[in-house]
Design an enzyme around this catalytic site. Structure first.
Site, PDB file in Angstrom:
ATOM      1  N   CYS A  33       0.807  -1.126   0.033  1.00  0.00           N
ATOM      2  CA  CYS A  33       0.052   0.035   0.017  1.00  0.00           C
ATOM      3  C   CYS A  33       0.959   1.253   0.171  1.00  0.00           C
ATOM      4  O   CYS A  33       2.099   1.055   0.096  1.00  0.00           O
ATOM      5  CB  CYS A  33      -0.820  -0.065   1.160  1.00  0.00           C
ATOM      6  SG  CYS A  33      -0.108   0.289   2.854  1.00  0.00           S
ATOM      7  N   GLU A  92       6.059  -6.469   2.096  1.00  0.00           N
ATOM      8  CA  GLU A  92       5.863  -7.754   2.228  1.00  0.00           C
ATOM      9  C   GLU A  92       6.520  -8.174   2.924  1.00  0.00           C
ATOM     10  O   GLU A  92       7.949  -8.194   3.178  1.00  0.00           O
ATOM     11  CB  GLU A  92       5.767  -8.288   0.783  1.00  0.00           C
ATOM     12  CG  GLU A  92       5.064  -7.845  -0.178  1.00  0.00           C
ATOM     13  CD  GLU A  92       3.436  -8.290  -0.026  1.00  0.00           C
ATOM     14  OE1 GLU A  92       3.160  -8.994   0.909  1.00  0.00           O
ATOM     15  OE2 GLU A  92       2.339  -7.908  -0.755  1.00  0.00           O
ATOM     16  N   ASP A 115       0.257 -11.047   6.984  1.00  0.00           N
ATOM     17  CA  ASP A 115       1.591 -10.549   7.390  1.00  0.00           C
ATOM     18  C   ASP A 115       1.603  -9.378   8.400  1.00  0.00           C
ATOM     19  O   ASP A 115       2.518  -9.188   9.148  1.00  0.00           O
ATOM     20  CB  ASP A 115       2.874 -10.536   6.356  1.00  0.00           C
ATOM     21  CG  ASP A 115       2.286  -9.481   5.301  1.00  0.00           C
ATOM     22  OD1 ASP A 115       1.109  -8.962   5.479  1.00  0.00           O
ATOM     23  OD2 ASP A 115       3.258  -9.331   4.560  1.00  0.00           O
ATOM     24  N   GLY A 136      15.902  -8.763 -10.811  1.00  0.00           N
ATOM     25  CA  GLY A 136      17.128  -9.007 -10.018  1.00  0.00           C
ATOM     26  C   GLY A 136      18.158  -7.832  -9.396  1.00  0.00           C
ATOM     27  O   GLY A 136      19.260  -8.078  -9.426  1.00  0.00           O
TER      28      GLY A 136
END
Length: 642
Positions: free
Chosen positions: A2, A82, A106, A374
């Site tokens: 968010c 996250e 989470d 990456g």
């Protein structure tokens, strides 16, 4: 995922403050188009815009949590990011402390970790994050940002309080609520401007607005109403040679990368991957396919030879066995999109690669909500060619200091272009003076002719000296990596990655930038980084059974942009118009910029990166200071095609 916003003030109408926060959240709606909400009490307002990735019943934010089931929530949290080890954390907290949870997500893991472990709980989080926790019992705000700075967190302070947000533009909407006068609120930080012109990004913790700073990567903080922000660094990265080499080292690298990608694949939506022609993104995509056989990969390029990795990426996608999407970018598209891109950036970043990144992120968002990438491999595993410099300059380290200085004087007397001139110049300088990170756009003599208020006392050493002090006694390559973590990585690489993907309501995840991966990479000796005429030796060896052979030892291009050619042709008139219309002549000598553009057009000198750096700033100034340029901000509506 968010965009968060928090306002800590007192003595004003709570409903009015909540309305102001709700209005300021509009500036960050692209970060979370799925849901919006606010919560407030007498001292604090917390707001969020949500992009739903893991759909968990009851995980709406701001989220309240109490250590005692059934009681009023002591804590209220807003969280951007996250946490990839949240399942493991929840299990440990329940087992060791009896923690209970009302959701399966989470967010509760963060606040429960803070309650039971205190600020030290931040170091247990494996993920990307910026969050605010309001403790109603202690009347205190606690917040933190992830170790590497993947997710942003801005702060603005004034006589009436402080505000924190994922977007600087949201905080600029709240300057009145902070008691800041209009002129003070928009005052430009001239030291930050000079550093931007040197480095092509504004280094942390500064922004170009003096009233807005950034909570630094790897830091947490506390703030009470009427008090001062107390910041603490919980992550102090160290590159310490553990002596592990050869097959054991390569196995450890492969194992920790496989584990990191597995955890980064946790989502209730489709996960894709960016794929260039290099080893880093190819490795992430190949490992991701182990968890998602239907993985979609994305790449971008230009219709100009030498400025595209599309063919290699297509070949890699075929070898891995994934569906691949290509987006080609044209110069007229770049010119049209750049003002909007600068608006999304908040502060200017003059890395041209962020423009094609914006286009490929927009293309990817039509099909997925999450992509892996990456970023971070070069900093952790020793991937930049410049990291080989200490090997070539090693003979100079044995030369006495006085003689080295004489060699430096001799280099200055040699005409430009003479072979060996730059080697002598750099060899005469200690590492602390010659290495400042992976970008330097203007030399001091060049900058003095362009920047009206150039201060010769300012330089890159202002930024790098504290980090060199922390790494005293380390191997020179490790010291360069350490500097890059605090400059180039968090100032350029991660800013453009976050801003360009979130501009398109797309979540970007970076499995290389994981604490467990860092623990392995940081222990590699120099011989496993730069050796045998290559870079990232241990990483390449670890990936021999994972990535296609044609990629394994290929030099990385990234997303190169042909601005050198376009500024001489297709983009010349456009650039000239930006210079002509700018009202920033009190800061930048616009006549000198025009002469630079003309000299570049006429050749053979190449001023493209310096011109681009100035153009991006002039656009930024036109948007955020002059308010003369008003990009049309699209509503973030992205129907997903499955």
């Amino acid at each position: 995922m968010c965009g968060l916003l928090g306002l800590l003030t007192s003595g004003a109408d709570a409903e009015l403050r909540a309305d102001r926060v709700a209005g300021a959240l509009r500036c960050a709606r692209h970060r979370g188009p799925d849901e919006t909400g606010t919560w407030h009490d007498a001292d604090v307002v917390l707001g969020f815009n949500r992009l739903s990735i893991i759909d968990v019943e009851g995980s709406h934010q701001p989220l309240q949590w109490s250590p005692s089931p059934g009681s009023d929530g002591r804590y209220t949290i807003v969280f951007n990011g996250e946490i990839y080890n949240y399942l493991e954390l929840r299990e440990e907290l329940a087992r060791e402390h009896g923690a209970t949870f009302a959701t399966e997500g989470d967010t509760e893991a963060i606040v429960a970790a803070y309650h039971h472990w205190g600020p030290a709980g931040v170091g247990r989080l494996r993920g990307m994050f910026a969050f605010l926790i309001w403790d109603a019992q202690e009347r205190m705000l606690f917040g933190a940002r992830d170790p590497f700075g993947i997710k942003p967190l801005f702060v603005a302070s004034g006589p009436a309080g402080a505000a924190f947000g994922s977007e600087k533009k949201s905080l600029l909407e709240l300057t009145g609520a902070l008691g800041l006068a209009d002129g003070t609120a928009v005052a430009l930080d001239e030291a930050a401007l000079q550093h931007y012109l040197i480095l092509q990004y504004v280094p942390e913790p500064a922004t170009l607005h003096r009233t807005v700073r950034r909570i630094e990567s790897g830091c947490s903080f506390t703030l009470r109403p009427g008090g001062e922000i107390e910041q603490d660094r919980y992550f102090r990265p160290a590159f310490t040679d553990t002596g592990r080499t050869g097959p054991p080292a390569y196995a450890a690298v492969a194992d920790v990368l496989r584990d990191s990608v597995a955890k980064h694949m946790r989502a209730d939506v489709t996960v894709g991957a960016f794929l260039s022609g290099g080893i880093d993104s190819t490795a992430i995509a190949a490992l991701a396919k182990e968890h998602n056989p239907d993985l979609i990969t994305f790449t971008t390029g230009f219709e100009r030879e030498g400025y595209s990795e599309v063919d290699v990426a297509v070949e890699s996608a075929a070898a891995i066995g994934v569906r691949h999407v290509v987006r080609t970018v044209k110069p007229d598209e770049m010119m049209d999109a750049l003002p909007l891109i600068v608006w999304y950036l908040d502060d200017p970043v003059a890395d041209p690669a962020l423009v094609p990144l914006w286009f490929i992120a927009r293309e990817a968002r039509r099909q997925v909500k999450v992509v892996l990438s990456g970023e971070g491999a070069d900093e952790l595993f020793g991937g930049y060619t410049i990291y080989r410099e200490p090997l070539s300059l090693a003979p100079f380290e044995r030369v006495p200091g006085a003689l080295r200085r004489l060699l430096g004087e001799a280099s200055r007397r040699l005409p430009d272009g003479v072979r060996g001139k730059d080697l002598l110049r750099r060899g005469a300088l200690p590492l602390e003076q010659r290495y400042y990170g992976n970008a330097r756009i203007f030399r001091d003599d060049q900058l003095a002719g362009v920047l009206r208020r150039h201060d010769p006392r300012r330089g890159h050493i202002d930024l790098t000296a504290p980090h060199y002090a922390e790494s005293a006694g380390w191997d020179p390559v490790a010291r360069m990596q350490h500097v890059d973590l605090f400059t180039w990585l968090r100032g350029d690489i991660l800013v453009k990655a976050d801003k360009m993907t979130m501009a398109n309501s797309l979540e970007l995840r970076v499995p290389f930038l994981d604490p467990e991966v860092f623990a392995v990479a940081s222990g590699l000796p120099r011989s496993e980084k730069v050796a045998e005429g290559t870079t990232k030796l241990a990483l390449r060896r670890a990936l021999e059974e994972i990535v296609p052979a044609h990629v394994l030892h290929r030099r990385k291009l990234g997303f190169p942009v042909p601005i050198r050619h376009w500024l001489r042709d297709e983009m010349y008139d456009w650039a000239r118009g930006i210079i002509r219309d700018s009202q920033a002549d009190h800061l930048v000598n616009l006549a000198a910029v025009q002469r630079m553009l003309d000299a570049h057009r006429d050749g053979p000198v190449d001023h493209s990166r310096r011109i681009w750096t100035l153009l991006v700033f002039l656009l930024w100034h036109g948007i955020f200071v002059e308010q003369r340029i008003e990009p049309e901000i699209p509503e973030p509506t992205y129907p997903v095609r499955l």
